[in-house]
Write a protein that holds these residues in place. Structure first.
Motif, PDB file in Angstrom:
ATOM      1  N   ILE A   1       0.874  -1.184   0.000  1.00  0.00           N
ATOM      2  CA  ILE A   1       0.000   0.000   0.000  1.00  0.00           C
ATOM      3  C   ILE A   1       0.904   1.225   0.000  1.00  0.00           C
ATOM      4  CG2 ILE A   1      -1.790   1.307   1.205  1.00  0.00           C
ATOM      5  CD1 ILE A   1      -2.795  -1.275   2.411  1.00  0.00           C
ATOM      6  N   GLN A   2       0.918   1.916  -1.100  1.00  0.00           N
ATOM      7  CA  GLN A   2       1.876   3.007  -1.261  1.00  0.00           C
ATOM      8  C   GLN A   2       1.354   4.328  -0.717  1.00  0.00           C
ATOM      9  OE1 GLN A   2       2.540   1.732  -5.612  1.00  0.00           O
ATOM     10  NE2 GLN A   2       4.535   2.481  -4.932  1.00  0.00           N
ATOM     11  N   ASN A   3       2.281   5.167  -0.312  1.00  0.00           N
ATOM     12  CA  ASN A   3       1.916   6.468   0.237  1.00  0.00           C
ATOM     13  C   ASN A   3       1.164   7.297  -0.795  1.00  0.00           C
ATOM     14  OD1 ASN A   3       3.183   5.925   2.673  1.00  0.00           O
ATOM     15  ND2 ASN A   3       5.152   6.737   1.985  1.00  0.00           N
ATOM     16  N   GLY A   4       0.189   8.038  -0.341  1.00  0.00           N
ATOM     17  CA  GLY A   4      -0.586   8.918  -1.214  1.00  0.00           C
ATOM     18  C   GLY A   4      -0.486  10.360  -0.767  1.00  0.00           C
ATOM     19  N   VAL A   5      -0.936  11.250  -1.630  1.00  0.00           N
ATOM     20  CA  VAL A   5      -0.856  12.686  -1.370  1.00  0.00           C
ATOM     21  C   VAL A   5      -2.269  13.262  -1.380  1.00  0.00           C
ATOM     22  CG1 VAL A   5      -0.011  14.891  -2.270  1.00  0.00           C
ATOM     23  CG2 VAL A   5       1.439  12.870  -2.380  1.00  0.00           C
ATOM     24  N   ASP A   6      -2.509  14.186  -0.477  1.00  0.00           N
ATOM     25  CA  ASP A   6      -3.805  14.867  -0.414  1.00  0.00           C
ATOM     26  C   ASP A   6      -3.925  15.808  -1.610  1.00  0.00           C
ATOM     27  OD1 ASP A   6      -6.089  16.234   0.154  1.00  0.00           O
ATOM     28  OD2 ASP A   6      -5.544  16.751   2.216  1.00  0.00           O
ATOM     29  N   LEU A   7      -4.673  15.387  -2.612  1.00  0.00           N
ATOM     30  CA  LEU A   7      -4.775  16.168  -3.854  1.00  0.00           C
ATOM     31  C   LEU A   7      -5.541  17.471  -3.655  1.00  0.00           C
ATOM     32  CD1 LEU A   7      -5.543  13.285  -6.397  1.00  0.00           C
ATOM     33  CD2 LEU A   7      -3.324  14.241  -5.733  1.00  0.00           C
ATOM     34  N   SER A   8      -6.310  17.584  -2.582  1.00  0.00           N
ATOM     35  CA  SER A   8      -7.006  18.844  -2.326  1.00  0.00           C
ATOM     36  C   SER A   8      -6.058  19.905  -1.791  1.00  0.00           C
ATOM     37  CB  SER A   8      -8.150  18.635  -1.336  1.00  0.00           C
ATOM     38  OG  SER A   8      -7.654  18.256  -0.059  1.00  0.00           O
ATOM     39  N   ARG A   9      -4.929  19.484  -1.238  1.00  0.00           N
ATOM     40  CA  ARG A   9      -3.912  20.433  -0.759  1.00  0.00           C
ATOM     41  C   ARG A   9      -2.891  20.728  -1.843  1.00  0.00           C
ATOM     42  NH1 ARG A   9      -0.754  17.893   3.238  1.00  0.00           N
ATOM     43  NH2 ARG A   9       0.362  19.860   3.411  1.00  0.00           N
ATOM     44  N   PHE A  10      -2.438  19.696  -2.529  1.00  0.00           N
ATOM     45  CA  PHE A  10      -1.424  19.866  -3.566  1.00  0.00           C
ATOM     46  C   PHE A  10      -2.123  19.986  -4.917  1.00  0.00           C
ATOM     47  CE2 PHE A  10       0.811  18.104  -0.021  1.00  0.00           C
ATOM     48  CZ  PHE A  10       2.039  18.752  -0.046  1.00  0.00           C
ATOM     49  N   LEU A  11      -2.464  21.218  -5.243  1.00  0.00           N
ATOM     50  CA  LEU A  11      -3.221  21.495  -6.463  1.00  0.00           C
ATOM     51  C   LEU A  11      -2.289  21.588  -7.660  1.00  0.00           C
ATOM     52  CD1 LEU A  11      -5.615  24.209  -4.983  1.00  0.00           C
ATOM     53  CD2 LEU A  11      -6.074  21.772  -5.319  1.00  0.00           C
ATOM     54  N   PRO A  12      -2.794  21.344  -8.886  1.00  0.00           N
ATOM     55  CA  PRO A  12      -1.934  21.437 -10.080  1.00  0.00           C
ATOM     56  C   PRO A  12      -1.442  22.857 -10.294  1.00  0.00           C
ATOM     57  CG  PRO A  12      -3.980  20.256 -10.556  1.00  0.00           C
ATOM     58  CD  PRO A  12      -4.157  20.882  -9.211  1.00  0.00           C
ATOM     59  N   ARG A  13      -0.182  22.975 -10.634  1.00  0.00           N
ATOM     60  CA  ARG A  13       0.400  24.276 -10.944  1.00  0.00           C
ATOM     61  C   ARG A  13       0.059  24.656 -12.385  1.00  0.00           C
ATOM     62  NH1 ARG A  13       6.239  25.290 -12.001  1.00  0.00           N
ATOM     63  NH2 ARG A  13       5.239  26.442 -13.653  1.00  0.00           N
ATOM     64  N   THR A  14       0.393  25.885 -12.768  1.00  0.00           N
ATOM     65  CA  THR A  14       0.232  26.286 -14.161  1.00  0.00           C
ATOM     66  C   THR A  14       1.183  25.456 -15.026  1.00  0.00           C
ATOM     67  OG1 THR A  14       1.880  28.031 -13.844  1.00  0.00           O
ATOM     68  CG2 THR A  14      -0.446  28.631 -13.552  1.00  0.00           C
ATOM     69  N   PRO A  15       0.863  25.259 -16.306  1.00  0.00           N
ATOM     70  CA  PRO A  15       1.738  24.436 -17.157  1.00  0.00           C
ATOM     71  C   PRO A  15       3.177  24.929 -17.156  1.00  0.00           C
ATOM     72  CG  PRO A  15      -0.336  24.897 -18.280  1.00  0.00           C
ATOM     73  CD  PRO A  15      -0.332  25.737 -17.028  1.00  0.00           C
ATOM     74  N   LEU A  16       4.092  23.984 -17.201  1.00  0.00           N
ATOM     75  CA  LEU A  16       5.515  24.322 -17.228  1.00  0.00           C
ATOM     76  C   LEU A  16       5.864  25.049 -18.519  1.00  0.00           C
ATOM     77  CD1 LEU A  16       6.954  20.922 -15.933  1.00  0.00           C
ATOM     78  CD2 LEU A  16       6.944  23.087 -14.673  1.00  0.00           C
ATOM     79  N   SER A  17       6.816  25.971 -18.424  1.00  0.00           N
ATOM     80  CA  SER A  17       7.311  26.649 -19.616  1.00  0.00           C
ATOM     81  C   SER A  17       8.264  25.720 -20.369  1.00  0.00           C
ATOM     82  CB  SER A  17       8.019  27.946 -19.232  1.00  0.00           C
ATOM     83  OG  SER A  17       9.062  27.683 -18.318  1.00  0.00           O
ATOM     84  N   ALA A  18       8.596  26.101 -21.598  1.00  0.00           N
ATOM     85  CA  ALA A  18       9.437  25.238 -22.433  1.00  0.00           C
ATOM     86  C   ALA A  18      10.828  25.062 -21.846  1.00  0.00           C
ATOM     87  CB  ALA A  18       9.522  25.811 -23.845  1.00  0.00           C
ATOM     88  N   ALA A  19      11.335  26.103 -21.187  1.00  0.00           N
ATOM     89  CA  ALA A  19      12.674  26.036 -20.590  1.00  0.00           C
ATOM     90  C   ALA A  19      12.553  26.282 -19.086  1.00  0.00           C
ATOM     91  CB  ALA A  19      13.596  27.067 -21.220  1.00  0.00           C
ATOM     92  N   PRO A  20      13.167  25.441 -18.255  1.00  0.00           N
ATOM     93  CA  PRO A  20      13.060  25.629 -16.805  1.00  0.00           C
ATOM     94  C   PRO A  20      13.851  26.850 -16.347  1.00  0.00           C
ATOM     95  CG  PRO A  20      14.622  23.881 -17.291  1.00  0.00           C
ATOM     96  CD  PRO A  20      14.011  24.282 -18.613  1.00  0.00           C
ATOM     97  N   ARG A  21      13.340  27.512 -15.303  1.00  0.00           N
ATOM     98  CA  ARG A  21      14.020  28.690 -14.775  1.00  0.00           C
ATOM     99  C   ARG A  21      14.359  28.562 -13.287  1.00  0.00           C
ATOM    100  NH1 ARG A  21       9.859  30.721 -17.933  1.00  0.00           N
ATOM    101  NH2 ARG A  21       8.543  30.948 -16.086  1.00  0.00           N
ATOM    102  N   ALA A  22      13.559  27.790 -12.544  1.00  0.00           N
ATOM    103  CA  ALA A  22      13.757  27.711 -11.091  1.00  0.00           C
ATOM    104  C   ALA A  22      13.732  26.252 -10.649  1.00  0.00           C
ATOM    105  CB  ALA A  22      12.668  28.497 -10.365  1.00  0.00           C
ATOM    106  N   ALA A  23      14.664  25.897  -9.751  1.00  0.00           N
ATOM    107  CA  ALA A  23      14.752  24.521  -9.237  1.00  0.00           C
ATOM    108  C   ALA A  23      14.702  24.545  -7.718  1.00  0.00           C
ATOM    109  CB  ALA A  23      16.043  23.853  -9.717  1.00  0.00           C
TER     110      ALA A  23
END
Length: 470
Positions: free
Chosen positions: A142-164
């Motif tokens: 039984i694998q760990n799960g994430v509360d999807l109501s807290r971790f909402l989808p971010r805006t789509p990623l840009s073509a080139a990454p800028r921040a890590a």
């Protein structure tokens, strides 16, 4: 909820640092409480999470004797706390969860009361099989799960990454972190670190993850980043690094909990840059979609609740013969003596962790204060530089205007000199003409004709005067 509400005792070493196992225990307790169950957590030490849990009507105890009502089931997350609970409630069925392949707390209690073993990934399942002789069919994954109501989808990623982001409680300001930082700088990415090891602990990182394109993490941290929509490189400074998670590999990596078994390479600048070069915004989006469909907390906890139901149905009481209980207790005590007092060790370790976390936080606060001051000085320096540049531009404009005025003045002076010269010439010419006319008049006055015509001029003057008279 199907079935009657249960009294459930969760055993955990401590709830202090918000590690993956601690957050799992917190999420499980809150979810079970929302499902109508009565939940108590037994731990050696509690941090600020106890306030949150108690506010949700979840009991938090450090002494198992404080729980007066017999639980229907014990869910053990760490070894010694589970043993403390099952020895006190000696006929209650126990379900144990292995959260770690190598940590001491991941060893399964070997008592007859334990009726089911759960592993959070294949690596933990292998440990139970190969180190403790538990048959694979008796282990539930039984694998760990994430509360999807807290971790909402971010805006789509840009073509080139800028921040890590390095997302790990095990990261510290050491050589591994500098290798990651150097690789990011070479690829044009900024790098932040979130985790208690660097003093930058965030109780709720959900809001922060959306600010980053690439996240370096393992286990729960990697899972949270994936459901948010970040591109994830499986990496942890304490273990090494794996690869960028892709749509093709996410299911396999998930079965191994994005964990230690996948981190087979050292953390070097070249290895990190190689993974950063695999960044593909579209592929990361597909991996995130798969993770949100398969890694939600509800699915995990529903599976765990179903397992609890199977454990308790028809097994309300586990009767263990006294002789067998004595043998199991002797084996545990022998192990306990050889390894040392776990309770004392846990208390000392928890206290040490809290002290170190406090020092890290204080250091981080000082660093932030200094950084804020440096940024203020830099901003003031920038402002003064801009003012100086503006003044320089104005000075250049004034110098140019002055040069233009000087040129115009020189031209006007030249024109005035020319006009003066021409006026002087005209004046000399006029004087010469006047002198010439005076000379000619004198010649006329001195001439004989002038004298001869004098009577005629007198007669003309007399006639003109008579004509003009009224």
């Amino acid at each position: 909820m199907t079935g009657r509400p249960l009294r459930i005792l969760l055993a955990m070493c401590y709830l202090v640092h918000r590690t993956g196992a601690e957050m799992f225990t917190r999420d499980l307790a809150l979810w079970l409480r929302r499902r109508g169950h009565a939940v108590t957590i037994l731990a050696t030490a509690f941090g600020d999470m106890a306030d949150e849990l108690r506010h949700a009507s979840i009991a938090c105890i450090t002494d198992v004797a404080d729980m007066a009502a017999r639980p229907d089931v014990i869910i053990g997350n760490t070894h010694h706390e589970t043993v403390r609970a099952l020895l006190h409630f000696h006929d209650v069925p126990v379900l144990t969860i292995c959260h770690d392949r190598s940590a001491e707390h991941g060893r399964p209690p070997q008592f007859s009361q334990v009726v089911r073993h759960i592993a959070v990934d294949e690596n933990c399942a292998e440990r139970l099989v190969h180190e403790f002789g538990i048959e694979r069919e008796h282990i539930e994954l039984i694998q760990n799960g994430v509360d999807l109501s807290r971790f909402l989808p971010r805006t789509p990623l840009s073509a080139a990454p800028r921040a890590a982001l390095v997302f790990s409680n095990y990261a510290s300001h050491d050589a591994q972190l500098e290798e990651i930082r150097a690789a990011c700088a070479e690829r044009g990415l900024t790098l932040d670190v979130i985790g208690s090891g660097t003093g930058n602990h965030l109780p709720d990182p959900a809001a922060a993850l959306g600010r980053y394109d690439v996240v370096f993490g393992k286990g729960r941290c990697a899972t949270e980043a994936l459901v948010t929509g970040n591109a994830v490189v499986v990496l942890d400074p304490s273990s090494g690094m794996g690869e960028m998670v892709t749509a093709a590999t996410v299911a396999h990596a998930r079965r191994w909990n994005f964990g230690r078994a996948l981190m087979t390479r050292p953390i070097t600048r070249q290895n990190v840059m190689a993974e950063l070069d695999k960044f593909d915004a579209q592929d990361a989006g597909e991996a995130a979609a798969w993770m949100r469909a398969n890694g939600g907390l509800d699915a995990t906890l529903c599976a765990l609740e179903a397992c609890v139901r199977r454990v308790t149905d028809g097994r309300e009481i586990i009767a263990v013969p006294a002789e067998q209980r004595a043998r199991e207790m002797a084996r545990y005590m022998d192990d306990w003596i050889r390894r040392g007092s776990a309770t004392t060790a846990h208390l000392g370790l928890a206290s040490l962790h809290q002290h170190v976390a406090g020092l890290h936080q204080a250091l981080n606060d000082h660093h932030r204060a200094h950084q804020t001051q440096i940024e203020a000085w830099h901003a003031e320096s920038q402002r003064q530089s801009e003012q100086a540049a503006a003044l320089a531009v104005k000075l250049q404009a004034a110098e140019a205007a002055l040069a233009a005025a000087s040129t115009a003045h020189a031209a006007l002076s030249a024109r005035l000199d020319e006009a003066g010269s021409r006026l002087a010439n005209a004046e000399r010419q006029a004087l010469d003409n006047t002198a010439s006319m005076d000379a000619r008049l004198r010649e006329v006055y001195a001439s004989r004709s002038w004298r001869v015509t004098a009577p005629l001029r007198q007669i003309s003057t007399f006639i003109q005067a008579r004509v003009q008279r009224p």
